[in-house]
Design a protein around this motif. Structure first.
Motif, PDB file in Angstrom:
ATOM      1  N   ASN A  47       0.812  -1.221   0.000  1.00 21.87           N
ATOM      2  CA  ASN A  47       0.000   0.000   0.000  1.00 21.87           C
ATOM      3  C   ASN A  47       0.842   1.265   0.000  1.00 21.87           C
ATOM      4  OD1 ASN A  47      -2.360  -1.449  -0.051  1.00 21.87           O
ATOM      5  ND2 ASN A  47      -2.671  -1.400   2.162  1.00 21.87           N
ATOM      6  N   ARG A  50       1.637   1.894  -3.562  1.00 25.81           N
ATOM      7  CA  ARG A  50       0.400   2.322  -4.244  1.00 25.81           C
ATOM      8  C   ARG A  50       0.121   3.797  -3.958  1.00 25.81           C
ATOM      9  NH1 ARG A  50      -2.763  -2.871  -2.525  1.00 25.81           N
ATOM     10  NH2 ARG A  50      -2.434  -4.160  -4.354  1.00 25.81           N
ATOM     11  N   LEU A  54      -0.136   6.989  -6.450  1.00 26.98           N
ATOM     12  CA  LEU A  54      -1.398   7.722  -6.589  1.00 26.98           C
ATOM     13  C   LEU A  54      -1.242   9.208  -6.259  1.00 26.98           C
ATOM     14  CD1 LEU A  54      -3.781   5.039  -5.093  1.00 26.98           C
ATOM     15  CD2 LEU A  54      -3.875   5.912  -7.430  1.00 26.98           C
ATOM     16  N   ASP A  87      -8.270  -1.076   0.062  1.00 26.29           N
ATOM     17  CA  ASP A  87      -9.223  -0.054  -0.398  1.00 26.29           C
ATOM     18  C   ASP A  87      -8.808   1.327   0.107  1.00 26.29           C
ATOM     19  OD1 ASP A  87     -11.573  -1.443  -1.818  1.00 26.29           O
ATOM     20  OD2 ASP A  87     -11.346  -2.650  -0.013  1.00 26.29           O
ATOM     21  N   GLN A  90      -6.169   2.965  -1.936  1.00 24.54           N
ATOM     22  CA  GLN A  90      -6.651   3.513  -3.209  1.00 24.54           C
ATOM     23  C   GLN A  90      -7.480   4.779  -3.014  1.00 24.54           C
ATOM     24  OE1 GLN A  90      -5.911   2.540  -6.175  1.00 24.54           O
ATOM     25  NE2 GLN A  90      -5.121   0.477  -5.966  1.00 24.54           N
ATOM     26  N   ARG A 150     -16.364   1.502  -0.170  1.00 28.17           N
ATOM     27  CA  ARG A 150     -15.911   1.457  -1.575  1.00 28.17           C
ATOM     28  C   ARG A 150     -16.866   2.234  -2.454  1.00 28.17           C
ATOM     29  NH1 ARG A 150     -15.450  -4.702  -0.881  1.00 28.17           N
ATOM     30  NH2 ARG A 150     -13.227  -5.005  -0.483  1.00 28.17           N
ATOM     31  N   GLN A 177      -8.038  -4.170  -7.574  1.00 26.28           N
ATOM     32  CA  GLN A 177      -6.990  -3.156  -7.723  1.00 26.28           C
ATOM     33  C   GLN A 177      -6.933  -2.638  -9.164  1.00 26.28           C
ATOM     34  OE1 GLN A 177      -5.456  -1.770  -5.198  1.00 26.28           O
ATOM     35  NE2 GLN A 177      -6.369  -3.178  -3.741  1.00 26.28           N
ATOM     36  N   TYR A 180      -9.686  -0.076  -9.638  1.00 27.99           N
ATOM     37  CA  TYR A 180      -9.281   1.228  -9.103  1.00 27.99           C
ATOM     38  C   TYR A 180      -8.308   1.932 -10.060  1.00 27.99           C
ATOM     39  CZ  TYR A 180     -11.287   0.711  -4.383  1.00 27.99           C
ATOM     40  OH  TYR A 180     -12.143   0.606  -3.303  1.00 27.99           O
ATOM     41  N   LEU A 181      -7.376   1.168 -10.606  1.00 32.78           N
ATOM     42  CA  LEU A 181      -6.370   1.714 -11.513  1.00 32.78           C
ATOM     43  C   LEU A 181      -7.031   2.338 -12.745  1.00 32.78           C
ATOM     44  CD1 LEU A 181      -3.222   1.840 -11.866  1.00 32.78           C
ATOM     45  CD2 LEU A 181      -3.440  -0.231 -13.235  1.00 32.78           C
ATOM     46  N   LYS A 184      -9.179   5.655 -11.980  1.00 37.48           N
ATOM     47  CA  LYS A 184      -8.379   6.871 -11.720  1.00 37.48           C
ATOM     48  C   LYS A 184      -8.993   7.812 -10.666  1.00 37.48           C
ATOM     49  CE  LYS A 184      -6.131   7.066 -16.247  1.00 37.48           C
ATOM     50  NZ  LYS A 184      -6.555   5.755 -16.749  1.00 37.48           N
ATOM     51  N   GLY A 185      -9.748   7.243  -9.736  1.00 35.48           N
ATOM     52  CA  GLY A 185     -10.295   8.053  -8.638  1.00 35.48           C
ATOM     53  C   GLY A 185     -11.526   8.861  -9.003  1.00 35.48           C
TER      54      GLY A 185
END
Length: 201
Positions: A47, A50, A54, A87, A90, A150, A177, A180-181, A184-185
């Motif tokens: 994490n 990650r 991010l 989670d 991310q 989530r 994952q 999420y990638l 892009k939020g």
């Protein structure tokens, strides 16, 4: 619940201090939380990378930025989290970027296991799922909304996977994952802003 909120705010972290705290624990071979294991340490380390990535890549969309800049009251975004949570890794960088552009939002992060009384008020299907964003009126500390653990698309992915396979295993986590990638939020940003709009309307 107000006492639990006050306690979480008192023992909570700024985003930067949360990151430092998790990193310091990892250097000692530890994870956050009241349970320690090799797996939790491994997830915490994963994490870290990650979140580092991010923080460099996440962008708040112009539409979301405009809505956040228009918030006319002061809010505290209190997030219950732990360093080992995939989670949270991310989602927290996205929430952090959003709070940075929102003049009327202060972000605080509190550890779930250290704030069990508060966590009990925000269970998901009876479980202590995190991250959990609790939106507080900054003046009264009244809970005005909550979100998590989530975004809807990620939630549905896990529900569908569990229905098909009966478990949430390592391949499920990898698939999540990737979701999420690719996202892009964007979903996180839109859902949190929509939640705020519902509160204000």
């Amino acid at each position: 619940m107000i006492n639990a909120i006050k306690q979480a705010l008192a023992n909570g972290f700024s985003y930067e201090n949360y990151r430092k705290h998790v990193t310091e624990l990892i250097t000692k071979g530890l994870s956050t939380g009241h349970t320690q294991s090799e797996d939790l340490l491994k997830y915490s380390e994963l994490n870290e990378s990650r979140m580092n990535r991010l923080e460099k890549t996440i962008q708040v969309t112009d539409e979301v930025k405009a809505k956040l800049e228009n918030l006319d009251k002061k809010y505290i975004w209190l997030v219950l989290s732990e360093g080992w949570c995939g989670d949270a890794a991310q989602i927290l960088p996205v929430i952090h970027k959003m709070a940075e552009v929102a003049e009327n939002v202060e972000l605080k992060i509190a550890l779930r296991d250290d704030n069990d009384t508060l966590m009990q008020h925000f269970l998901t299907n009876g479980g202590k799922a995190i991250p959990k964003l609790i939106v507080l009126d900054a003046e009264t500390l009244e809970v005005v909304a909550d979100w998590g653990p989530r975004p809807t698309g990620a939630k549905q992915l896990i529900l569908d996977y569990k229905a098909a396979h009966g478990v949430v295993d390592e391949p499920a986590k990898i698939t999540l994952q990737k979701w999420y990638l690719n996202d892009k939020g964007i979903s996180i940003q839109n859902e949190i802003v929509e939640m705020h709009e519902r509160v204000l309307s």
